[in-house]
Design a protein around this motif. Structure first.
Motif, short mmCIF file in Angstrom:
data_model
loop_
_atom_site.label_atom_id
_atom_site.label_comp_id
_atom_site.label_asym_id
_atom_site.label_seq_id
_atom_site.Cartn_x
_atom_site.Cartn_y
_atom_site.Cartn_z
N VAL A 39 0.79 -1.11 -0.07
CA VAL A 39 0.15 0.03 -0.06
C VAL A 39 1.02 1.35 -0.06
O VAL A 39 2.00 1.17 0.71
CB VAL A 39 -0.73 0.18 1.38
N VAL A 40 0.70 2.35 -0.81
CA VAL A 40 1.36 3.57 -0.96
C VAL A 40 0.27 4.76 -0.63
O VAL A 40 -0.98 4.22 -0.73
CB VAL A 40 1.81 3.54 -2.17
N GLU A 41 0.86 5.83 -0.37
CA GLU A 41 0.05 7.00 0.16
C GLU A 41 -0.60 7.44 -1.05
O GLU A 41 -1.93 7.79 -1.03
CB GLU A 41 1.00 8.09 0.70
N HIS A 42 -0.13 7.45 -2.36
CA HIS A 42 -1.00 7.90 -3.29
C HIS A 42 -0.99 6.89 -4.56
O HIS A 42 -0.20 6.85 -5.42
CB HIS A 42 -0.19 9.18 -3.96
N PRO A 43 -1.95 5.88 -4.38
CA PRO A 43 -1.97 4.75 -5.42
C PRO A 43 -2.42 5.55 -7.03
O PRO A 43 -3.19 6.48 -6.93
CB PRO A 43 -2.97 3.77 -4.90
N ALA A 44 -2.30 4.54 -7.76
CA ALA A 44 -2.57 5.00 -9.05
C ALA A 44 -4.31 4.84 -9.32
O ALA A 44 -4.72 5.95 -10.05
CB ALA A 44 -2.27 4.23 -10.16
N PHE A 45 -5.07 4.26 -8.32
CA PHE A 45 -6.61 4.10 -8.52
C PHE A 45 -6.79 3.62 -7.20
O PHE A 45 -6.17 2.68 -6.42
CB PHE A 45 -7.12 3.52 -9.69
N PRO A 46 -8.12 4.11 -6.69
CA PRO A 46 -8.65 3.09 -5.30
C PRO A 46 -8.82 1.60 -5.64
O PRO A 46 -9.20 1.13 -6.83
CB PRO A 46 -10.15 3.85 -5.33
N PRO A 47 -8.58 1.04 -4.64
CA PRO A 47 -8.47 -0.66 -4.85
C PRO A 47 -10.24 -1.11 -4.61
O PRO A 47 -10.97 -0.42 -4.10
CB PRO A 47 -7.90 -1.21 -3.28
N THR A 48 -10.46 -2.06 -5.37
CA THR A 48 -11.56 -2.75 -5.27
C THR A 48 -11.65 -3.76 -4.14
O THR A 48 -10.92 -4.74 -4.05
CB THR A 48 -11.94 -3.33 -6.45
N GLY A 49 -12.47 -3.66 -3.04
CA GLY A 49 -12.47 -4.79 -1.92
C GLY A 49 -11.39 -4.32 -0.99
O GLY A 49 -11.08 -2.94 -0.83
N ASP A 50 -11.38 -5.05 -0.02
CA ASP A 50 -10.62 -4.89 1.38
C ASP A 50 -9.18 -5.19 1.00
O ASP A 50 -8.93 -6.33 0.55
CB ASP A 50 -11.12 -5.73 2.38
N LEU A 51 -8.24 -4.38 1.26
CA LEU A 51 -6.87 -4.28 0.90
C LEU A 51 -6.06 -4.28 2.26
O LEU A 51 -6.22 -3.48 3.08
CB LEU A 51 -6.24 -3.04 -0.12
N VAL A 52 -5.12 -5.26 2.36
CA VAL A 52 -4.32 -5.37 3.82
C VAL A 52 -3.01 -5.05 3.01
O VAL A 52 -2.29 -5.92 2.23
CB VAL A 52 -4.48 -6.43 4.36
N ASP A 53 -2.13 -4.04 3.92
CA ASP A 53 -1.09 -3.84 3.52
C ASP A 53 0.07 -4.81 3.82
O ASP A 53 -0.03 -5.67 5.04
CB ASP A 53 -0.36 -2.60 4.22
N VAL A 54 1.16 -5.25 3.11
CA VAL A 54 2.34 -5.90 3.33
C VAL A 54 3.64 -5.31 3.03
O VAL A 54 3.62 -4.44 2.28
CB VAL A 54 2.25 -7.55 2.49
N PRO A 55 4.79 -5.54 4.01
CA PRO A 55 5.64 -4.64 3.80
C PRO A 55 6.60 -4.99 2.51
O PRO A 55 6.60 -6.06 1.86
CB PRO A 55 6.51 -5.26 5.03
N SER A 56 7.02 -3.92 2.20
CA SER A 56 7.68 -3.89 0.79
C SER A 56 8.85 -2.88 0.39
O SER A 56 8.79 -1.83 1.34
CB SER A 56 6.44 -3.60 -0.31
N VAL A 57 9.66 -2.91 -0.53
CA VAL A 57 10.47 -2.17 -0.56
C VAL A 57 10.55 -1.67 -2.22
O VAL A 57 10.00 -2.50 -2.92
CB VAL A 57 11.87 -2.42 -0.27
N ALA A 58 10.98 -0.31 -2.35
CA ALA A 58 11.20 -0.03 -3.91
C ALA A 58 11.91 -0.66 -4.62
O ALA A 58 13.13 -1.18 -4.26
CB ALA A 58 11.29 1.52 -3.91
N ILE A 59 11.82 -1.12 -5.82
CA ILE A 59 12.89 -1.72 -6.67
C ILE A 59 13.76 -0.52 -6.94
O ILE A 59 13.55 0.32 -7.58
CB ILE A 59 12.31 -2.37 -7.99
#
Length: 396
Positions: A46-66
């Protein structure tokens, strides 16, 4: 089983933070599943400013930028918080859509509990390596992919051409087809606009060759640029229209002819108008597992020039809806573009044939194939449990 009996945990490396064909297909799938009464929980960065709103319930998982591609992120762990959420949700099927670390953890979690796993294939990751001069690692990457997919109970590929390669690579014995639909209310020939063309400096005699997608090297930018230049030398009416943005845009601008129209990132109606206002669609990419943009161009009535590769081979009928060319043959691509430039009647006929092909590409009927596969896998697992208890043999 009924759809309302399903509890689906979907793992995605990119559900909505960058817009692409894969995550838009996943969001459409989740929307369809929810309308059928299924319960769905999505686990993705999950990011602060996504490209579009998610459909359904979204749970964040830890990630790093490539590194070098900061717009994309790699999920790195199934955190304690996400794992507790997963346990509480209690899925009866797990769907993994990218072969990343978290997906591996999700597969292990499901196998420990006797829960079936379905994987969907959205791109051919091993083909990316050639664009970064890392072909030496293709066998190793293919082996890692094989290990991942063979731990899943079934795979769904977006096209038969992709499924055939997955079978040849021994990725799984259980491979089905989850194709892609097209929104024909959005993408259709009526979106073509002469006013839009004029506003972008496109003359009445110009034959516009469209590129649509993320502007990244693995989309075949080098081949696109070389083919346009080769065609333009022989016929000045050939011009390029680039719809999209991305990290390789400076490279693309430096290697494209000066009269190229760069329309930038477009969405919704603006995207459909830009695409339908072109004359030919050119997709030289070999990394696509399906090629949503190719189908959208066909829905706009454009003939397609594409590489002989997975995805395009299942969409483009050579000599009927477009022209297929060996991906290494720059001159072959140029010849195909020049043929459409010189023969507007062929251009029109192939565009109309492509339009006819897309008329039955309904998203709901296509997504129903995934729903039925879920039900099949869950029902089969329940039958095995009734015979062998809580630790039935793995489905194959």
């Amino acid at each position: 089983m009924e759809p309302s009996d399903l509890r689906i945990a979907l793992f995605s490396g990119n559900y909505n933070y960058v817009r692409d064909g894969a995550n838009q297909a996943l969001n459409r799938l989740v929307g369809y599943l929810l309308r059928q009464g299924a319960a769905v929980r999505v686990y993705s960065p999950v990011v602060e400013h996504p490209a579009f709103p998610p459909t359904g319930d979204l749970v964040d998982v830890p990630s790093v930028a490539i590194p070098g591609r900061a717009e994309y992120r790699v999920p790195i762990s199934l955190s304690g918080e996400a794992r507790r959420d997963l346990e509480a949700f209690a899925p009866n099927i797990v769907h993994v859509s990218s072969p990343d670390i978290v997906a591996h953890r999700a597969v292990s979690w499901a196998r420990e509990r006797g829960i079936p796993v379905m994987a969907s294939v959205h791109t051919r990751f091993e083909t990316y390596l050639k664009y970064y001069h890392l072909e030496l690692f293709e066998p190793a990457v293919r082996a890692l992919l094989r290990r991942f997919y063979r731990r899943c109970d079934a795979i769904m590929a977006p096209a038969e051409s992709t499924a055939a390669i997955l079978r040849a690579q021994r990725m799984s014995r259980d491979i089905g087809i989850w194709s892609r639909g097209v929104d024909r209310d959005q993408f259709n020939p009526d979106r073509r606009s002469e006013a839009w063309r004029a506003a972008h400096g496109i003359g009445a005699g110009d034959v516009m060759i469209a590129f649509l997608g993320r502007v990244v090297m693995e989309k075949g930018l080098d081949v696109f640029a070389a083919a346009i230049q080769a065609a333009q030398v022989r016929d000045a009416r050939v011009r390029a229209l680039v719809i999209g943005d991305g990290p390789a845009l400076p490279w693309f601008k430096a290697h494209m002819p000066a009269d190229t129209v760069f329309a930038g990132h477009q969405v919704g109606t603006d995207l459909a108008v830009a695409l339908a206002s072109a004359d030919v669609f050119f997709n030289p990419s070999i990394t696509e597992a399906f090629g949503n943009v190719t189908q959208e161009a066909m829905a706009c009535g454009l003939p397609v020039v594409a590489a002989i590769a997975t995805g395009a081979q299942s969409l483009v009928l050579d000599g009927v809806t477009g022209t297929l060319v060996d991906p290494e043959e720059v001159e072959g691509f140029a010849e195909a573009l020049l043929h459409y430039t010189a023969a507007p009647e062929v251009r029109r006929a192939h565009g109309e044939a492509g339009l006819d092909y897309t008329k039955d590409r309904d998203w709901d009927s296509i997504n129903d194939a995934v729903l039925r596969n879920y039900i099949r896998l869950v029902a089969r697992r329940e039958r095995l449990k009734s015979r062998f208890g809580n630790a039935p043999p793995r489905l194959r």
